[in-house]
Design a protein around this motif. Structure first.
Motif, PDB file in Angstrom:
ATOM      1  N   GLY A  16       0.819  -1.205   0.000  1.00  0.00           N
ATOM      2  CA  GLY A  16       0.000   0.000   0.000  1.00  0.00           C
ATOM      3  C   GLY A  16       0.850   1.250   0.000  1.00  0.00           C
ATOM      4  O   GLY A  16       2.068   1.198   0.154  1.00  0.00           O
ATOM      5  N   ARG A  19      -1.372   7.941   1.753  1.00  0.00           N
ATOM      6  CA  ARG A  19      -1.901   9.121   1.075  1.00  0.00           C
ATOM      7  C   ARG A  19      -2.991   9.751   1.934  1.00  0.00           C
ATOM      8  O   ARG A  19      -3.556   9.084   2.790  1.00  0.00           O
ATOM      9  N   THR A  21      -5.811  10.827   0.518  1.00  0.00           N
ATOM     10  CA  THR A  21      -7.010  10.249  -0.083  1.00  0.00           C
ATOM     11  C   THR A  21      -6.599   9.089  -0.983  1.00  0.00           C
ATOM     12  O   THR A  21      -5.593   9.170  -1.681  1.00  0.00           O
ATOM     13  N   CYS A  22      -7.390   8.036  -0.958  1.00  0.00           N
ATOM     14  CA  CYS A  22      -7.083   6.859  -1.773  1.00  0.00           C
ATOM     15  C   CYS A  22      -7.593   7.051  -3.200  1.00  0.00           C
ATOM     16  O   CYS A  22      -8.547   7.787  -3.431  1.00  0.00           O
ATOM     17  N   GLU A  26      -8.422   1.727  -4.949  1.00  0.00           N
ATOM     18  CA  GLU A  26      -7.834   1.368  -3.662  1.00  0.00           C
ATOM     19  C   GLU A  26      -8.861   1.550  -2.543  1.00  0.00           C
ATOM     20  O   GLU A  26      -9.847   2.252  -2.715  1.00  0.00           O
ATOM     21  N   PHE A  28      -9.117   2.269   1.863  1.00  0.00           N
ATOM     22  CA  PHE A  28      -8.426   2.671   3.080  1.00  0.00           C
ATOM     23  C   PHE A  28      -8.457   1.482   4.033  1.00  0.00           C
ATOM     24  O   PHE A  28      -9.509   0.908   4.294  1.00  0.00           O
ATOM     25  N   LYS A  37      -3.641   7.902   5.194  1.00  0.00           N
ATOM     26  CA  LYS A  37      -4.288   6.593   5.206  1.00  0.00           C
ATOM     27  C   LYS A  37      -3.442   5.631   4.394  1.00  0.00           C
ATOM     28  O   LYS A  37      -2.819   6.022   3.423  1.00  0.00           O
ATOM     29  N   CYS A  39      -3.517   3.237   1.706  1.00  0.00           N
ATOM     30  CA  CYS A  39      -4.394   2.901   0.599  1.00  0.00           C
ATOM     31  C   CYS A  39      -3.877   1.628  -0.064  1.00  0.00           C
ATOM     32  O   CYS A  39      -2.744   1.585  -0.524  1.00  0.00           O
TER      33      CYS A  39
END
Length: 52
Positions: A16, A19, A21-22, A26, A28, A37, A39
């Motif tokens: 993973g 980030r 935001t995924c 992907e 979380f 998070k 991802c």
């Protein structure tokens, strides 16, 4: 124009990326820190959950 490519921090056994935001493909899974998070591609996550 050149864009700076920033190497993402790896997580979940290097499967993973950390980030804020995924991406669409992907999910979380765990937290990398206070804001990031982990991802991960869903195929690498061992637990399958069902949403109602």
């Amino acid at each position: 124009m050149l864009q700076e490519v920033k190497e993402a921090t790896k997580c979940w056994g290097k499967l993973g990326n950390c980030r804020t935001t995924c991406e669409e493909n992907e999910i979380f899974h765990i937290l990398c820190g206070t804001e990031a998070k982990c991802c991960v591609n869903p195929k690498y996550v061992p637990v399958k959950t069902k949403f109602s």
